[in-house]
Motif scaffolding. Structure first.
Motif, mmCIF file in Angstrom:
data_model
loop_
_atom_site.group_PDB
_atom_site.id
_atom_site.type_symbol
_atom_site.label_atom_id
_atom_site.label_comp_id
_atom_site.label_asym_id
_atom_site.label_seq_id
_atom_site.Cartn_x
_atom_site.Cartn_y
_atom_site.Cartn_z
ATOM 1 N N TYR A 25 5.225 7.161 10.654
ATOM 2 C CA TYR A 25 3.803 7.069 10.343
ATOM 3 C C TYR A 25 3.162 8.458 10.289
ATOM 4 C CZ TYR A 25 -1.097 5.666 10.742
ATOM 5 O OH TYR A 25 -2.442 5.495 10.535
ATOM 6 N N THR A 26 3.487 9.276 11.262
ATOM 7 C CA THR A 26 2.953 10.641 11.306
ATOM 8 C C THR A 26 3.338 11.403 10.037
ATOM 9 O OG1 THR A 26 3.089 10.625 13.718
ATOM 10 C CG2 THR A 26 2.945 12.781 12.642
ATOM 11 N N GLU A 27 4.596 11.316 9.651
ATOM 12 C CA GLU A 27 5.055 12.010 8.444
ATOM 13 C C GLU A 27 4.354 11.495 7.192
ATOM 14 O OE1 GLU A 27 9.327 11.745 8.395
ATOM 15 O OE2 GLU A 27 9.540 13.321 9.906
ATOM 16 N N ALA A 28 4.207 10.171 7.095
ATOM 17 C CA ALA A 28 3.552 9.589 5.918
ATOM 18 C C ALA A 28 2.087 10.008 5.832
ATOM 19 C CB ALA A 28 3.674 8.063 5.954
ATOM 20 N N CYS A 29 1.397 10.028 6.969
ATOM 21 C CA CYS A 29 -0.017 10.428 6.973
ATOM 22 C C CYS A 29 -0.172 11.896 6.619
ATOM 23 C CB CYS A 29 -0.648 10.131 8.331
ATOM 24 S SG CYS A 29 -0.799 8.365 8.675
ATOM 25 N N ASN A 30 0.671 12.747 7.176
ATOM 26 C CA ASN A 30 0.608 14.175 6.864
ATOM 27 C C ASN A 30 0.917 14.453 5.395
ATOM 28 O OD1 ASN A 30 -0.200 15.873 9.126
ATOM 29 N ND2 ASN A 30 1.551 14.977 10.189
ATOM 30 N N ALA A 31 1.642 13.559 4.743
ATOM 31 C CA ALA A 31 1.989 13.737 3.337
ATOM 32 C C ALA A 31 0.884 13.259 2.390
ATOM 33 C CB ALA A 31 3.292 13.001 3.024
ATOM 34 N N GLN A 66 -5.866 2.087 3.176
ATOM 35 C CA GLN A 66 -5.328 1.165 2.184
ATOM 36 C C GLN A 66 -3.847 1.423 1.887
ATOM 37 O OE1 GLN A 66 -8.055 1.696 -1.112
ATOM 38 N NE2 GLN A 66 -9.496 0.211 -0.279
ATOM 39 N N SER A 67 -3.269 2.393 2.578
ATOM 40 C CA SER A 67 -1.867 2.751 2.328
ATOM 41 C C SER A 67 -0.904 1.747 2.963
ATOM 42 C CB SER A 67 -1.572 4.157 2.874
ATOM 43 O OG SER A 67 -1.633 4.144 4.292
ATOM 44 N N GLU A 68 0.301 1.704 2.433
ATOM 45 C CA GLU A 68 1.340 0.823 2.985
ATOM 46 C C GLU A 68 1.698 1.223 4.409
ATOM 47 O OE1 GLU A 68 4.789 0.277 0.504
ATOM 48 O OE2 GLU A 68 3.549 0.008 -1.287
ATOM 49 N N HIS A 69 1.763 2.523 4.677
ATOM 50 C CA HIS A 69 2.133 2.952 6.027
ATOM 51 C C HIS A 69 1.046 2.615 7.045
ATOM 52 C CE1 HIS A 69 0.571 6.577 3.931
ATOM 53 N NE2 HIS A 69 -0.047 6.829 5.093
ATOM 54 N N PHE A 70 -0.217 2.642 6.634
ATOM 55 C CA PHE A 70 -1.281 2.235 7.566
ATOM 56 C C PHE A 70 -1.174 0.735 7.846
ATOM 57 C CE2 PHE A 70 -5.468 0.752 8.807
ATOM 58 C CZ PHE A 70 -5.792 1.660 9.796
ATOM 59 N N GLU A 71 -0.938 -0.050 6.811
ATOM 60 C CA GLU A 71 -0.765 -1.500 6.985
ATOM 61 C C GLU A 71 0.403 -1.788 7.932
ATOM 62 O OE1 GLU A 71 0.448 -5.329 4.276
ATOM 63 O OE2 GLU A 71 -0.832 -3.800 3.351
ATOM 64 N N ARG A 72 1.503 -1.075 7.748
ATOM 65 C CA ARG A 72 2.654 -1.240 8.639
ATOM 66 C C ARG A 72 2.297 -0.854 10.075
ATOM 67 N NH1 ARG A 72 8.312 2.253 8.398
ATOM 68 N NH2 ARG A 72 9.080 1.525 10.419
#
Length: 107
Positions: A25-31, A66-72
């Motif tokens: 999650y951290t990596e996806a948000c930073n990206a 609204q991102s997939e990683h936030f939903e996850r």
């Protein structure tokens, strides 16, 4: 800039692995293109408490939630937590970066 702070209180059995467990999650948000800051801090006095500091470009907080990683994360994070996190957020129109602290100026 949208500035967000979230306080997490994790279960004792996850205190030492929490940041590794949610690193996806951290990596996806930073990206995310609109992410200005996304960092975790562990309380030195209570190893089960973490602070998340987030900042996004104006309007990009909507894209984030609204991102997939936030939903996850909404589905997976509760398993690690003792209680619902505390959150505070505020918007600073037109702000795009941190200011320098005048009182502790380093030359």
């Amino acid at each position: 800039m949208i500035f967000i702070n979230v306080k997490f209180h994790v279960k004792p059995e996850y205190a030492d692995t929490f940041l590794d467990d949610i690193n996806w999650y951290t990596e996806a948000c930073n990206a995310e293109p609109g992410c200005l800051e996304f960092k975790w801090f562990r309380d030195p006095e209570d190893s089960q408490r973490f602070l998340l500091v987030e900042a996004y470009k104006d309007g990009e907080d909507v894209t984030h939630v609204q991102s997939e990683h936030f939903e996850r994360s909404c589905k997976e994070f509760p398993q690690y937590l003792l209680e619902t996190p505390d959150i505070i957020n505020f918007k600073i129109d037109g702000k795009t970066e941190w200011d320098k602290m005048a009182e502790f100026k380093v030359d």
